[in-house]
Design an enzyme around this catalytic site. Structure first.
Site, PDB file in Angstrom:
ATOM      1  N   GLU A  34      16.173  40.220  52.266  1.00  0.00           N
ATOM      2  CA  GLU A  34      17.393  39.490  51.707  1.00  0.00           C
ATOM      3  C   GLU A  34      17.025  38.360  51.010  1.00  0.00           C
ATOM      4  OE1 GLU A  34      20.970  40.124  51.416  1.00  0.00           O
ATOM      5  OE2 GLU A  34      20.658  38.438  50.510  1.00  0.00           O
ATOM      6  N   CYS A  42      30.370  40.234  51.818  1.00  0.00           N
ATOM      7  CA  CYS A  42      31.452  40.308  52.655  1.00  0.00           C
ATOM      8  C   CYS A  42      31.514  39.362  53.639  1.00  0.00           C
ATOM      9  CB  CYS A  42      31.375  41.717  53.338  1.00  0.00           C
ATOM     10  SG  CYS A  42      32.404  41.995  54.619  1.00  0.00           S
ATOM     11  N   CYS A  47      35.090  39.173  52.262  1.00  0.00           N
ATOM     12  CA  CYS A  47      35.967  39.408  53.357  1.00  0.00           C
ATOM     13  C   CYS A  47      36.406  38.623  54.446  1.00  0.00           C
ATOM     14  CB  CYS A  47      35.876  40.882  54.004  1.00  0.00           C
ATOM     15  SG  CYS A  47      34.769  41.886  52.836  1.00  0.00           S
ATOM     16  N   LYS A  50      37.323  34.697  53.446  1.00  0.00           N
ATOM     17  CA  LYS A  50      38.474  34.895  52.646  1.00  0.00           C
ATOM     18  C   LYS A  50      39.889  35.232  53.882  1.00  0.00           C
ATOM     19  CE  LYS A  50      40.162  38.773  51.458  1.00  0.00           C
ATOM     20  NZ  LYS A  50      40.007  40.136  51.063  1.00  0.00           N
ATOM     21  N   TYR A 176      42.853  42.134  42.937  1.00  0.00           N
ATOM     22  CA  TYR A 176      42.960  41.793  44.249  1.00  0.00           C
ATOM     23  C   TYR A 176      42.486  40.372  44.579  1.00  0.00           C
ATOM     24  CZ  TYR A 176      38.621  42.959  46.665  1.00  0.00           C
ATOM     25  OH  TYR A 176      37.529  43.037  47.032  1.00  0.00           O
ATOM     26  N   GLU A 180      45.054  37.389  45.859  1.00  0.00           N
ATOM     27  CA  GLU A 180      44.830  36.834  47.272  1.00  0.00           C
ATOM     28  C   GLU A 180      44.581  35.296  47.099  1.00  0.00           C
ATOM     29  OE1 GLU A 180      43.004  40.594  49.560  1.00  0.00           O
ATOM     30  OE2 GLU A 180      41.597  39.035  48.800  1.00  0.00           O
ATOM     31  N   HIS A 437      59.676  50.315  68.504  1.00  0.00           N
ATOM     32  CA  HIS A 437      60.858  49.660  67.853  1.00  0.00           C
ATOM     33  C   HIS A 437      60.853  48.170  68.748  1.00  0.00           C
ATOM     34  CE1 HIS A 437      64.848  48.792  66.408  1.00  0.00           C
ATOM     35  NE2 HIS A 437      65.112  48.372  67.373  1.00  0.00           N
ATOM     36  N   GLU A 442      57.623  51.547  62.005  1.00  0.00           N
ATOM     37  CA  GLU A 442      58.524  52.635  62.507  1.00  0.00           C
ATOM     38  C   GLU A 442      59.561  53.074  61.422  1.00  0.00           C
ATOM     39  OE1 GLU A 442      61.714  51.818  65.357  1.00  0.00           O
ATOM     40  OE2 GLU A 442      61.909  49.568  64.483  1.00  0.00           O
TER      41      GLU A 442
HETATM   42  C1  FAD Z   1      36.079  37.165  47.131  1.00  0.00           C
HETATM   43  C2  FAD Z   1      35.919  38.602  47.729  1.00  0.00           C
HETATM   44  C3  FAD Z   1      36.812  39.087  48.652  1.00  0.00           C
HETATM   45  C4  FAD Z   1      36.549  40.439  49.123  1.00  0.00           C
HETATM   46  N1  FAD Z   1      37.263  41.019  50.098  1.00  0.00           N
HETATM   47  C5  FAD Z   1      37.058  42.187  50.585  1.00  0.00           C
HETATM   48  C6  FAD Z   1      37.836  42.620  51.697  1.00  0.00           C
HETATM   49  O1  FAD Z   1      39.025  42.102  52.214  1.00  0.00           O
HETATM   50  N2  FAD Z   1      37.695  43.999  52.156  1.00  0.00           N
HETATM   51  C7  FAD Z   1      36.817  44.482  51.679  1.00  0.00           C
HETATM   52  O2  FAD Z   1      36.379  45.853  52.286  1.00  0.00           O
HETATM   53  N3  FAD Z   1      36.025  44.245  50.674  1.00  0.00           N
HETATM   54  C8  FAD Z   1      36.166  42.995  50.414  1.00  0.00           C
HETATM   55  N4  FAD Z   1      35.279  42.499  49.140  1.00  0.00           N
HETATM   56  C9  FAD Z   1      34.280  43.312  48.730  1.00  0.00           C
HETATM   57  C10 FAD Z   1      32.924  43.596  49.743  1.00  0.00           C
HETATM   58  O3  FAD Z   1      32.615  42.116  49.743  1.00  0.00           O
HETATM   59  C11 FAD Z   1      31.928  44.230  48.899  1.00  0.00           C
HETATM   60  O4  FAD Z   1      32.449  45.372  48.716  1.00  0.00           O
HETATM   61  C12 FAD Z   1      30.764  44.564  50.039  1.00  0.00           C
HETATM   62  O5  FAD Z   1      30.182  43.202  50.342  1.00  0.00           O
HETATM   63  C13 FAD Z   1      29.524  45.368  49.282  1.00  0.00           C
HETATM   64  O6  FAD Z   1      28.548  45.680  50.194  1.00  0.00           O
HETATM   65  P1  FAD Z   1      27.156  45.929  49.703  1.00  0.00           P
HETATM   66  O7  FAD Z   1      26.402  45.836  50.914  1.00  0.00           O
HETATM   67  O8  FAD Z   1      27.311  46.897  48.574  1.00  0.00           O
HETATM   68  O9  FAD Z   1      26.757  44.517  48.691  1.00  0.00           O
HETATM   69  P2  FAD Z   1      26.700  42.984  49.289  1.00  0.00           P
HETATM   70  O10 FAD Z   1      27.676  42.603  50.452  1.00  0.00           O
HETATM   71  O11 FAD Z   1      27.123  42.176  48.040  1.00  0.00           O
HETATM   72  O12 FAD Z   1      25.365  42.570  49.674  1.00  0.00           O
HETATM   73  C14 FAD Z   1      24.252  42.721  48.725  1.00  0.00           C
HETATM   74  C15 FAD Z   1      23.057  41.879  49.246  1.00  0.00           C
HETATM   75  O13 FAD Z   1      21.712  42.060  48.606  1.00  0.00           O
HETATM   76  C16 FAD Z   1      21.218  41.007  48.267  1.00  0.00           C
HETATM   77  N5  FAD Z   1      20.131  41.005  47.256  1.00  0.00           N
HETATM   78  C17 FAD Z   1      20.472  41.453  45.956  1.00  0.00           C
HETATM   79  N6  FAD Z   1      19.677  41.519  44.939  1.00  0.00           N
HETATM   80  C18 FAD Z   1      18.508  41.264  46.177  1.00  0.00           C
HETATM   81  C19 FAD Z   1      17.151  41.442  45.824  1.00  0.00           C
HETATM   82  N7  FAD Z   1      16.572  41.880  44.799  1.00  0.00           N
HETATM   83  N8  FAD Z   1      16.330  41.070  47.094  1.00  0.00           N
HETATM   84  C20 FAD Z   1      16.771  40.916  48.091  1.00  0.00           C
HETATM   85  N9  FAD Z   1      18.077  41.038  48.316  1.00  0.00           N
HETATM   86  C21 FAD Z   1      18.944  40.977  47.269  1.00  0.00           C
HETATM   87  C22 FAD Z   1      22.297  39.924  48.168  1.00  0.00           C
HETATM   88  O14 FAD Z   1      22.129  38.760  48.392  1.00  0.00           O
HETATM   89  C23 FAD Z   1      23.675  40.350  49.027  1.00  0.00           C
HETATM   90  O15 FAD Z   1      23.168  39.664  50.182  1.00  0.00           O
HETATM   91  C24 FAD Z   1      35.336  41.314  48.685  1.00  0.00           C
HETATM   92  C25 FAD Z   1      34.657  40.867  47.736  1.00  0.00           C
HETATM   93  C26 FAD Z   1      34.837  39.357  47.094  1.00  0.00           C
HETATM   94  C27 FAD Z   1      33.910  38.935  46.177  1.00  0.00           C
END
Ligand code: FAD
Length: 452
Positions: A34, A42, A47, A50, A176, A180, A437, A442
């Site tokens: 990471e 997230c 998420c 937010k 969205y 939001e 209710h 409902e």
């Molecule tokens: C403002 C906002 C609000 C959101 N609200 C919601 C919500 O309310 N509900 C919901 O379900 N979803 C929401 N989402 C979407 C949700 O955050 C994503 O769908 C989810 O985080 C995707 O998970 P992931 O594991 O695919 O990627 P990510 O969570 O993006 O994680 C990927 C990770 O990989 C790491 N990484 C990238 N490249 C490398 C590399 N080469 N080497 C090492 N590490 C690396 C990054 O640093 C990151 O930590 C929101 C997104 C945003 C931007």
């Protein structure tokens, strides 16, 4: 050949973490890289922070109706700096929890960026690590459109770091995330203008839900410019000027501009040219229904693929991958009934088909039940807040194809209803259910108004 690990995961967001933990539970040797904080978008810039801001904004909205409930008016002051500090403290605690979980599961965490050297080798800051299987779970990042002056705009990522609340906020994009933020920041007292290129915000949601949220936001005082685009952004006299064209040409003044027009997968500079991983539209990784890429031992889950970009989906894809590859339980996901919500006020949520999608598939036989009413919460207040409820049905079989709601607790109601809809519930089944209710939910059990 002996590898350092059975599985190497790149990215510790919801997808990568879920996959790593599940795979480790099958006794395989796992490491995860990471480059930023554990938890991914997230937890750190999506998420979780937010939703905490949504909760903070709700106090402002509650305050507006409190006098109708006998509470006397009182002076309150919202301290954004103090609040955002406690949000980040909470995120630090979550990071620690994830760290401990990985440690307990015997997963090695490497806090750095990983790139591919070949199909079984990654480079982490000069360290070469080999693995039998590699999972790409690198997520995505906000995209900025090519508009002159766009460098003055920030993305959702920086919104969580704002040192102060802007007086005037312009939001480019009515998806969205933009919607939001418009709702939260307006509740804190910011003057919000949202610019959306389509006629309606929230593309992808049911049209009745889109128009209902749109009306709700406008009623609260958010300036919504639809069918409009930003031509350029200029800096002048300590403010930002956005030139908007659309129904009419106008210039909007803002202190902060949030651009929320899309998301791009983090597939650049990952060394993918060294492996046979094919990319599709916008650089998303192409995968089959088991999350396998075109390179046999490399898999990808979450936002870096072009499926549904939500946290629970990334997590479910990670678990399904580990079950299939290491757990001897072949599993593929069903994306048809993934509920989704917009945490604006009024809140919106939907599951299953929109009316438009259902008509594409079932044509004339689609029937919609629809109602709008004022919920009890607002009946003794001055505010005219409407709840919108809609069911989309296959008229021939009576099967409920989709449910959509704008109003209080929409997300929680819809996700529970989604279970029944996924199991093929009919309108007749719904009518037989005895609800609780008085609640908003409902009303789904007694909908009898067919939409014209
Ligand atoms: C403002 C906002 C609000 C959101 N609200 C919601 C919500 O309310 N509900 C919901 O379900 N979803 C929401 N989402 C979407 C949700 O955050 C994503 O769908 C989810 O985080 C995707 O998970 P992931 O594991 O695919 O990627 P990510 O969570 O993006 O994680 C990927 C990770 O990989 C790491 N990484 C990238 N490249 C490398 C590399 N080469 N080497 C090492 N590490 C690396 C990054 O640093 C990151 O930590 C929101 C997104 C945003 C931007």
């Amino acid at each position: 050949m002996a590898f350092d690990y059975n599985l190497f995961v790149i990215g510790a967001g919801p997808g990568g973490l879920a996959a790593a933990k599940k795979a480790a539970s099958y006794g395989v040797r796992v490491a995860i890289a990471e480059q930023e904080s554990i938890g991914g978008t997230c937890v750190n810039r999506g998420c979780i922070p937010k939703k905490l801001i949504v909760y903070a904004a709700d106090f402002a909205l509650q305050k507006q109706i409190a006098p109708s409930y006998g509470w006397s008016e009182c002076q309150t002051y919202f301290d954004w700096t103090l609040f955002i500090k406690s949000v980040h403290q909470h995120l630090d605690t979550l990071n620690q929890t994830y760290f401990q979980q990985l440690h307990k599961a015997g997963i090695e965490l490497i806090c750095d960026r990983a790139t591919f050297i070949d199909a079984h080798t990654v480079d982490i800051n000069g360290l070469k690590v080999t693995a039998d299987k590699i999972l790409i779970a690198v997520g995505g990042q906000p995209l900025k459109p090519k508009i002159p002056g766009i460098e003055y705009a920030i993305t959702s990522r920086e919104m969580f770091q704002l040192p102060y609340l802007p007086k005037r906020l312009a939001i480019i994009g009515g998806g969205y995330i933009g919607v939001e933020f418009s709702s939260m920041m307006h509740a804190f007292g910011c003057q919000v203008t949202m610019i959306e290129k389509d006629e309606m915000i929230l593309s992808g949601f049911d049209d009745d839900i889109r128009s209902s949220v749109q009306q709700g936001l406008r009623k609260r005082g958010i300036k919504l410019l639809t069918s409009s685009t930003v031509q350029e952004i200029k800096y002048s006299d300590e403010s930002l000027l956005l030139t908007i064209t659309g129904k009419k040409r106008e210039i909007i003044t803002a202190d902060t501009i949030l651009v929320a027009t899309g998301y791009a997968p983090n597939t650049k500079n990952l060394g993918l040219e060294n492996v046979h991983v094919e990319l599709g539209e916008h650089g998303a990784i192409k995968v089959d229904e088991y999350s396998r890429t075109s390179q046999e031992n490399i898999f990808a889950v979450g936002d870096c693929t072009s499926r549904v970009q939500l946290s629970p989906v990334a997590k479910a894809e990670g678990i399904a991958f580990a079950n299939t590859v290491f757990g001897n339980k072949v599993q593929k996901l069903d994306y048809d009934y993934v509920p989704s919500a917009v945490f604006c006020r009024p809140e919106a949520a939907g599951v299953g088909m929109t009316e438009a999608k259902a008509r594409e598939k079932f044509g004339e036989s689609v029937q919609c039940y629809y109602t709008q009413f004022q919920p009890l919460l607002y009946q003794i207040t001055e505010q005219n807040e409407l709840t919108t409820m809609k069911l989309v049905l296959n008229g021939d079989s009576g099967q409920v194809l989709g449910a959509h709601l704008v109003g209080e607790h929409a997300a929680d109601i819809i996700q529970s209803l989604g279970v029944a809809i996924r199991k093929g519930i009919t309108k007749e089944d719904l009518d037989e259910i005895i609800g609780i209710h008085p609640t908003v939910g409902e009303e789904f059990f007694s909908l009898n108004q067919v939409q014209e």
